[in-house]
Structure formats: C-alpha cells, structure tokens
Design a protein around this motif. Structure first.
Motif, PDB file in Angstrom:
ATOM      1  N   ASP A  75      34.130  33.976  44.614  1.00  0.00           N
ATOM      2  CA  ASP A  75      33.112  34.351  45.073  1.00  0.00           C
ATOM      3  C   ASP A  75      33.298  35.820  45.061  1.00  0.00           C
ATOM      4  OD1 ASP A  75      32.341  31.728  44.591  1.00  0.00           O
ATOM      5  OD2 ASP A  75      31.041  31.448  46.329  1.00  0.00           O
ATOM      6  N   ALA A  76      33.439  36.814  43.946  1.00  0.00           N
ATOM      7  CA  ALA A  76      34.032  38.660  44.074  1.00  0.00           C
ATOM      8  C   ALA A  76      32.346  38.838  43.969  1.00  0.00           C
ATOM      9  CB  ALA A  76      34.618  38.814  43.425  1.00  0.00           C
ATOM     10  N   SER A  77      32.530  39.939  44.722  1.00  0.00           N
ATOM     11  CA  SER A  77      31.439  41.025  44.868  1.00  0.00           C
ATOM     12  C   SER A  77      32.175  42.508  45.413  1.00  0.00           C
ATOM     13  CB  SER A  77      30.035  40.835  45.998  1.00  0.00           C
ATOM     14  OG  SER A  77      31.186  40.713  47.250  1.00  0.00           O
ATOM     15  N   GLY A  78      30.425  43.243  45.006  1.00  0.00           N
ATOM     16  CA  GLY A  78      30.804  44.740  45.118  1.00  0.00           C
ATOM     17  C   GLY A  78      31.305  45.386  43.798  1.00  0.00           C
ATOM     18  N   GLY A  79      31.323  45.964  42.646  1.00  0.00           N
ATOM     19  CA  GLY A  79      31.717  46.519  42.046  1.00  0.00           C
ATOM     20  C   GLY A  79      32.468  45.238  41.024  1.00  0.00           C
ATOM     21  N   VAL A  80      32.689  43.788  40.499  1.00  0.00           N
ATOM     22  CA  VAL A  80      32.384  42.652  40.354  1.00  0.00           C
ATOM     23  C   VAL A  80      33.073  43.169  38.367  1.00  0.00           C
ATOM     24  CG1 VAL A  80      33.573  40.697  39.380  1.00  0.00           C
ATOM     25  CG2 VAL A  80      32.376  41.341  41.251  1.00  0.00           C
ATOM     26  N   VAL A  81      34.179  43.631  37.842  1.00  0.00           N
ATOM     27  CA  VAL A  81      34.713  43.941  36.822  1.00  0.00           C
ATOM     28  C   VAL A  81      35.853  42.615  36.287  1.00  0.00           C
ATOM     29  CG1 VAL A  81      35.892  45.396  35.023  1.00  0.00           C
ATOM     30  CG2 VAL A  81      33.846  45.913  36.426  1.00  0.00           C
ATOM     31  N   ALA A  89      33.100  42.301  31.065  1.00  0.00           N
ATOM     32  CA  ALA A  89      32.209  41.801  31.644  1.00  0.00           C
ATOM     33  C   ALA A  89      32.319  42.917  33.237  1.00  0.00           C
ATOM     34  CB  ALA A  89      31.848  40.196  31.824  1.00  0.00           C
ATOM     35  N   SER A  90      30.722  43.106  33.502  1.00  0.00           N
ATOM     36  CA  SER A  90      30.357  43.885  34.407  1.00  0.00           C
ATOM     37  C   SER A  90      29.114  43.341  35.453  1.00  0.00           C
ATOM     38  CB  SER A  90      30.867  45.059  34.782  1.00  0.00           C
ATOM     39  OG  SER A  90      29.936  45.648  34.368  1.00  0.00           O
ATOM     40  N   GLY A  91      29.581  43.297  36.664  1.00  0.00           N
ATOM     41  CA  GLY A  91      28.398  43.340  37.361  1.00  0.00           C
ATOM     42  C   GLY A  91      28.110  42.949  38.903  1.00  0.00           C
ATOM     43  N   SER A  92      27.581  43.028  39.685  1.00  0.00           N
ATOM     44  CA  SER A  92      26.791  43.213  40.845  1.00  0.00           C
ATOM     45  C   SER A  92      28.087  41.835  42.093  1.00  0.00           C
ATOM     46  CB  SER A  92      26.030  42.889  42.017  1.00  0.00           C
ATOM     47  OG  SER A  92      25.125  43.968  41.221  1.00  0.00           O
ATOM     48  N   ILE A 103      32.052  31.334  34.671  1.00  0.00           N
ATOM     49  CA  ILE A 103      32.098  32.472  35.424  1.00  0.00           C
ATOM     50  C   ILE A 103      30.496  33.261  35.164  1.00  0.00           C
ATOM     51  CG2 ILE A 103      32.618  35.238  35.160  1.00  0.00           C
ATOM     52  CD1 ILE A 103      35.115  34.288  34.169  1.00  0.00           C
ATOM     53  N   THR A 104      30.228  33.547  36.427  1.00  0.00           N
ATOM     54  CA  THR A 104      28.447  33.865  36.570  1.00  0.00           C
ATOM     55  C   THR A 104      28.372  34.505  37.091  1.00  0.00           C
ATOM     56  OG1 THR A 104      27.625  31.127  36.648  1.00  0.00           O
ATOM     57  CG2 THR A 104      26.327  32.931  37.530  1.00  0.00           C
ATOM     58  N   MET A 105      28.035  35.534  36.439  1.00  0.00           N
ATOM     59  CA  MET A 105      27.219  37.716  37.333  1.00  0.00           C
ATOM     60  C   MET A 105      25.822  37.100  37.083  1.00  0.00           C
ATOM     61  SD  MET A 105      30.906  39.004  35.178  1.00  0.00           S
ATOM     62  CE  MET A 105      30.948  40.283  36.165  1.00  0.00           C
ATOM     63  N   ILE A 106      25.745  38.293  38.292  1.00  0.00           N
ATOM     64  CA  ILE A 106      24.570  38.443  38.879  1.00  0.00           C
ATOM     65  C   ILE A 106      24.605  39.679  39.177  1.00  0.00           C
ATOM     66  CG2 ILE A 106      22.322  37.709  39.756  1.00  0.00           C
ATOM     67  CD1 ILE A 106      23.815  35.148  40.524  1.00  0.00           C
ATOM     68  N   GLY A 107      22.965  40.962  38.749  1.00  0.00           N
ATOM     69  CA  GLY A 107      23.008  41.739  39.314  1.00  0.00           C
ATOM     70  C   GLY A 107      23.173  42.920  38.245  1.00  0.00           C
ATOM     71  N   ASN A 108      23.162  43.859  36.879  1.00  0.00           N
ATOM     72  CA  ASN A 108      23.138  44.603  36.841  1.00  0.00           C
ATOM     73  C   ASN A 108      24.416  44.256  36.170  1.00  0.00           C
ATOM     74  OD1 ASN A 108      20.900  46.526  38.214  1.00  0.00           O
ATOM     75  ND2 ASN A 108      22.399  46.180  40.049  1.00  0.00           N
ATOM     76  N   VAL A 109      24.275  43.377  35.169  1.00  0.00           N
ATOM     77  CA  VAL A 109      25.174  42.926  34.181  1.00  0.00           C
ATOM     78  C   VAL A 109      25.442  43.554  32.522  1.00  0.00           C
ATOM     79  CG1 VAL A 109      26.014  40.695  32.995  1.00  0.00           C
ATOM     80  CG2 VAL A 109      25.106  40.424  34.818  1.00  0.00           C
ATOM     81  N   GLN A 110      26.427  43.639  32.583  1.00  0.00           N
ATOM     82  CA  GLN A 110      26.886  44.193  31.098  1.00  0.00           C
ATOM     83  C   GLN A 110      27.987  43.845  30.930  1.00  0.00           C
ATOM     84  OE1 GLN A 110      27.305  48.384  30.889  1.00  0.00           O
ATOM     85  NE2 GLN A 110      28.003  48.745  28.943  1.00  0.00           N
ATOM     86  N   LEU A 111      27.777  43.151  29.138  1.00  0.00           N
ATOM     87  CA  LEU A 111      28.726  42.432  28.233  1.00  0.00           C
ATOM     88  C   LEU A 111      29.060  42.966  27.761  1.00  0.00           C
ATOM     89  CD1 LEU A 111      30.959  40.216  28.055  1.00  0.00           C
ATOM     90  CD2 LEU A 111      28.323  39.874  26.948  1.00  0.00           C
TER      91      LEU A 111
END
Length: 164
Positions: A75-81, A89-92, A103-111
């Motif tokens: 479980d990762a948080s804080g500017g995840v890339v 892929a990046s997200g909160s 892999i599930t990314m949430i919040g301001n996601v960009q691929l």
C-alpha cells in the motif's frame, strides 16, 4: 489505448511483468511491525521488481511468514509513480495486490504509454493480462480527488505519414 462507451478507457500496459520476482525496497526509514505482519517504509521510498519501479513517500508491506517472509500486498501513498520502460502511471494512492496480480491507483491518476496519455480518478492494472482500465469517477481514499466532471480524458499519438 481505447475509449469505451461507458466512459472508461482501456489500455495494455505492463504486459508480461513477472509478479513472482523478488521485491527490493529502499527508503529513509523502515519499521518492522512483526506482530502485525507488516513493514512500514517511509521517506523517498523506492520499490523494484523485475524492471518495474514504484516510488512513493510511504509504503506499508503486508506479509505472512511461511518458513520465510512472503509479501501479500503493498500500500503506497504520497505521489505514487509506477514505471517500466516507456510506461508510467501516477496517482495519490496505490495498492499492489501480489496475490491477485493487480495494481489499483486512486486520485489524480495519469497513465502514459509512449506518446499516449489518459487521466482519470482510478486506474486498475491487471498484471495477468496487461489490461488497464481508467475510470473517471471513483470512491476515493481520503485526500484524493476525482477528475473534473467524473470523466476520463486522454491524448493519443497519431501515426505520421512520411513527408509530414
């Protein structure tokens, strides 16, 4: 990458990733919580697995001891890339479920894949198939936001003809 009629976008990313490869990590601080079967890693976190790199500010590693530590979930948080080759892929927040190979990314996601880009609120990468889905609205984690209007947006590279 393809836009779906229901507002989702699908892409093929991280195809062929070896989810059984060893997971290496480094950070400013590592705290082992042995009774809870987890490790908390903070500050400039970097995780690598078979060419895949995940960076974040905080990471919780859930594991079980089966005559040796076996990782179940990150479980990762804080500017995840998350990167591999030209895929990014990046997200909160990100959850890497090693057992389900998701892999599930949430919040301001960009691929990003080469010159193609998708943005939304939630990204699910299925490492079994390489298929990724971006949603425009998600019930996010605290501190995450949804994309404007709950929609997916994207930019796709167009093949150029010779002489253009």
């Amino acid at each position: 990458m393809a836009m779906m009629p229901d507002g989702r976008a699908d892409a093929q990313v991280l195809r062929g990733h070896d989810t059984t490869a060893p997971v290496d990590f480094s950070a400013d601080r590592i705290e082992v919580q042995d009774r809870a079967d987890r490790v908390v890693v903070t500050g400039n976190v970097q995780v690598t697995q078979a060419g895949l790199t995940l960076t974040a500010q905080r990471l919780t590693v859930a594991y079980h001891d089966n005559n040796g530590v076996e990782i179940d979930r990150l479980d990762a948080s804080g500017g995840v890339v998350v990167t591999r080759g030209n895929e990014r892929a990046s997200g909160s927040v990100a959850i890497y479920d090693l057992n389900r190979k998701l892999i599930t990314m949430i919040g301001n996601v960009q691929l990003n894949q080469g010159g193609n880009r998708l943005t939304g609120s939630r990204l699910v990468i299925d490492l079994n198939t390489g298929r990724s889905t971006v949603d425009g609205s998600a019930t996010g984690a605290p501190g995450t936001s949804t994309s404007p209007g709950g929609r997916v947006s994207g930019t796709f590279k167009v093949r150029q003809q010779p002489g253009q």
